[in-house]
Write an enzyme that holds these catalytic residues in place. Structure first.
Site, short mmCIF file in Angstrom:
data_model
loop_
_atom_site.label_atom_id
_atom_site.label_comp_id
_atom_site.label_asym_id
_atom_site.label_seq_id
_atom_site.Cartn_x
_atom_site.Cartn_y
_atom_site.Cartn_z
N ILE A 56 29.45 -23.33 -11.92
CA ILE A 56 28.22 -22.55 -12.18
C ILE A 56 26.13 -23.02 -11.93
O ILE A 56 25.84 -22.77 -12.16
CB ILE A 56 28.40 -22.62 -13.63
N GLY A 57 26.70 -24.22 -10.79
CA GLY A 57 25.69 -23.97 -10.28
C GLY A 57 25.66 -25.89 -9.79
O GLY A 57 26.79 -26.49 -9.79
N PHE A 61 22.67 -34.17 -6.57
CA PHE A 61 23.94 -34.84 -6.17
C PHE A 61 24.97 -34.33 -5.96
O PHE A 61 26.43 -34.74 -5.47
CB PHE A 61 23.56 -36.47 -6.19
N LYS A 79 30.25 -32.57 -13.86
CA LYS A 79 29.28 -32.85 -12.70
C LYS A 79 30.01 -33.45 -11.77
O LYS A 79 30.19 -34.96 -11.98
CB LYS A 79 27.82 -33.01 -13.05
N ASP A 178 12.35 -34.85 -12.99
CA ASP A 178 12.79 -34.04 -12.41
C ASP A 178 12.96 -33.64 -13.29
O ASP A 178 13.50 -31.89 -13.51
CB ASP A 178 14.20 -34.28 -12.75
#
Length: 368
Positions: A56-57, A61, A79, A178
């Site tokens: 999904i993305g 890193f 992740k 970020d």
């Protein structure tokens, strides 16, 4: 052969250092912050062996997958830190350390992690509507579904999250470093939550700034941070201002405006020009459905210009920004708005970065 052997020894040394760092840190984090540890087999099963259909993305890193936990506790975002990422070791641990026990409606919740063999994985709550970038700025997105009410809520939600990180953390201020559209995730009702804390930095007590290596995303970086590594909370304020402009205009900060008679303009620069011409309404995203409150949208762009001023001290704090976004009775001091700062790359020389502030240009040459 000697050269190869030398490289191999360095690699082993670095890998052992990373392993030791993980062992020490995870022991502390699991006891102090009660991190839930997932097994690799459990997460592999949840993502169907990390099948591409569940991709999904990309986060900091590594790749992010949708997963369904077999214990019935629901869907999650998984992740995975790249096995080849040496740089990501500290960022992985930072992400856990920063938000393990932080609970706020505008921050994505960390559910746990996996540290098994060479596998380094973070497990988050899954937000079904993806990122703001995917919905608003990506070619496959549908910005028309993001009404002004939704966009307003996104701006306010991110502002609340940043105000909490900057001013309400018991451990001290946290600078995200970020803030960008791809790190703003949307829940089922299109409420916004800030994600990806891999670059976040905890400020020491009473520190006015820290000097650090530059990390973040071009187009969102405050000039003083991009050029000199001078980091304060005002760097987040700047990034939020850019995000605010993207949300109102539907334009990406990473793409230039091609104006045949004036040359290329970046988003902040173009908005400033139209502000000076008292014509900010031209920047409101036409893709929004009927019912856009143009007066409020223009006000939000003015708040964004306050946030992106070249001088950091002139930018408001995030609690003040939140107040200006939520309350119409808070007067904007427009006479105090000064030109924005922004950073441009010189395409002719990858070692050169140009800092542009209004009509003034200063070139900073990086070491070769």
């Amino acid at each position: 052969m000697p050269c190869c052997s030398c490289c191999f020894r360095v690699s082993n040394k670095e890998e052992k250092h990373a392993s030791d760092l993980y062992s020490r840190s995870m022991g502390r984090l699991s006891s102090e912050k009660k991190i839930k540890l997932f097994s690799y087999a459990e997460l592999r099963s949840a993502t169907n062996n990390f099948h591409r259909s569940n991709h999904i993305g990309r986060g900091g890193f590594g790749a992010v997958y949708k997963g369904a936990l077999r214990d019935g506790s629901g869907d999650v975002a998984v992740k995975v830190l790249s096995a080849h990422s040496r740089q990501g070791t500290r960022e992985f641990l930072t992400e856990i350390d920063v938000i393990a026990n932080v609970k706020h409606p505008s921050l994505v919740s960390l559910l746990g992690c996996c540290v098994e063999g060479r596998h380094r994985i973070l497990v988050y709550e899954l937000l079904p509507n993806g990122s703001l970038h995917g919905a608003l700025l990506a070619s496959a997105g549908d910005p028309s579904r993001l009404t002004w009410a939704i966009r307003r809520g996104v701006c306010v939600g991110v502002a609340r999250g940043l105000a909490f990180l900057h001013e309400e953390m018991a451990s001290g201020p946290i600078v995200h470093r970020d803030i960008k559209a791809s790190n703003v995730l949307l829940d089922a009702g299109y409420g916004a939550k800030i994600g990806d804390f891999g670059l976040a930095k905890l400020f020491p007590d009473a520190a006015t700034h820290v000097s650090t290596r530059v990390a973040g995303t071009a187009g969102y970086l405050a000039p003083e941070y991009a050029l000199y590594g001078h980091l304060t909370k005002k760097a987040d304020v700047y990034s939020f201002g850019v995000l605010l402009l993207e949300t109102v205009t539907g334009k990406s900060s990473s793409r230039s405006f091609h104006l045949s008679d004036e040359g290329d303009k970046v988003l902040v620069e173009r908005v400033w020009e139209l502000y000076e011409a008292a014509n900010l309404r031209d920047m409101i995203d036409p893709a929004m459905e009927d019912g856009c409150n143009e007066e409020e949208a223009v006000r939000y762009m003015k708040v964004a210009l306050l946030c992106t001023q070249a001088t950091p001290l002139r930018r408001p704090s995030m609690p003040r920004v939140l107040e200006m976004l939520e309350r119409e009775d808070v007067r904007l001091r427009e006479k105090e708005i000064t030109p924005p700062g922004y950073v441009l790359r010189d395409n002719k020389d990858i070692h050169s970065t140009s800092m542009v502030v209004a009509s003034h240009t200063v070139t900073e040459v990086a070491p070769r």
